[in-house]
Design an enzyme around this catalytic site. Structure first.
Site, PDB file in Angstrom:
ATOM      1  CE  LYS A   1      64.972   5.195  19.775  1.00 18.98           C
ATOM      2  NZ  LYS A   1      64.175   5.183  21.034  1.00 18.98           N
TER       3      LYS A   1
ATOM      4  CB  THR B   1      64.303   9.242  20.958  1.00 24.02           C
ATOM      5  OG1 THR B   1      63.882   8.170  21.795  1.00 24.02           O
ATOM      6  CG2 THR B   1      64.726  10.440  21.780  1.00 24.02           C
TER       7      THR B   1
END
Ligand code: URC
Length: 323
Positions: A22, A82
């Site tokens: 992320k 994520t």
């Protein structure tokens, strides 16, 4: 420069690129632990920060062989979403008890490796969101407000910590700190002369020019643990490096950006014996002279057209020893 992204595989060419994560995770923490005990240097008045307001844009990168089926067989059984990584980072911002971005990244990286045993390596990086204290009238004149900050688009601190497992223990494999997007203009005391003159040369030599640079500076410690700030006198704050850059710019009559960044690098290595290396990316944004027929040093200048020049340069202690 590739500090945020794909510098992974310099330790084994046989390993394929495989990671996910992320990025642009914005996290803000109020009343974090103050950074105190910084060693002062002559170029800077910076000796610490209150950390009343601390903001980071964080990037998380997971690596490990067990993620292969998620790519090759659509099997998500080992995938940490994520979105969950983002929640994890936000949660840990409340748990971290230290005072530095690098320390936070290391803390979160360790927590990731402890929580998810199949993750082999994690790379955490972040750019600080800068906030400025605002002066308000106090009993002895203006003093910094405890409460109000200006959202700034000034230069920002950068940190990256790459954690591996060595005998099962999370270990720092690579670490980089930095300060990015410094923008400085020096109105005179800069030349650019002596370069190749041939049939392609149209740029006039300049004994003096207004020089406008943007600058990213990155550094690596001999002992990456020093980057965490647990021993503050061994920590190199981005604010001090920024201040070194501007002081050297002020002091030195440089004949090019190449010359200028070399001098800044020498000063950084001189001030911080705990650093192994320093690296630069500079961009030339120097304005073009429109009028120099005014009195004294006065000039009229305009924005430069594209394209723009750049310089990249890395230095280590051997550059200092050769002097
Ligand atoms: O500082 C500079 N370095 C260069 O290499 C260069 N080249 C150029 O056109 N202007 C500049 N300025």
């Amino acid at each position: 420069m590739s500090h945020s992204n794909e510098r992974d595989d310099d330790r084994g060419t046989e390993r394929r690129t495989m990671n996910y994560g992320k990025e642009k995770v914005a996290v803000y923490r109020t009343y974090a632990t103050p950074l105190e005990g910084i060693r002062p240097i002559p170029e800077s008045s910076f000796e610490g920060r209150d950390n009343v307001l601390f903001g980071l844009e964080v990037r998380v990168q997971f690596e490990g062989e067990e993620f292969l089926p998620s790519f090759s067989e659509a099997d998500n059984s080992k995938v940490v979403a994520t979105d969950s990584m983002k929640n994890f980072v936000l949660h840990q911002a409340g748990e971290y008890e230290g005072a530095t971005a690098e320390g936070f990244l290391h803390f979160v990286g360790r927590e990731f490796l402890d929580t998810y045993p199949h993750v082999e390596r994690v790379k955490m990086s972040a750019t600080e969101f800068p906030f400025d204290e605002r002066p308000v009238p106090g009993e002895d004149g203006f003093e910094p407000s405890d409460l109000v900050f200006r959202v700034s688009d000034d230069e920002s601190a950068f940190g990256e910590v790459y954690l591996d497992r060595v005998d099962g223990e999370p270990t720092i494999a690579e670490q980089t700190s930095g300060v990015t997007d410094i923008e400085l203009v020096k109105v005179k005391g800069n030349s650019f002369t002596g370069y190749i003159q041939d049939e392609y040369t149209t740029l006039p030599e300049r004994e003096d020019r207004a020089l406008y640079i943007s600058l990213d500076v990155f550094w690596e410690y001999e002992d990456p643990e020093d980057a965490l700030g647990e021993e503050p006198e061994r920590y190199v704050p981005a604010e001090q490096v920024r201040d070194i850059a501007q002081v050297v710019f002020d002091e030195v009559d440089s004949n090019s950006i190449q010359d200028l960044i070399y001098r800044i690098g020498l000063r950084v290595l001189e001030r911080y014996p705990q650093l192994e290396s320093v690296e630069f990316e500079a961009n030339n944004r120097t304005w073009i002279e429109v009028r120099d027929d005014l009195e004294g040093d006065a000039k009229v200048l305009r924005e430069p057209p594209r394209p723009t020049g750049y310089q990249q340069f890395s230095m280590d202690r051997s550059d200092l020893e050769e002097r």
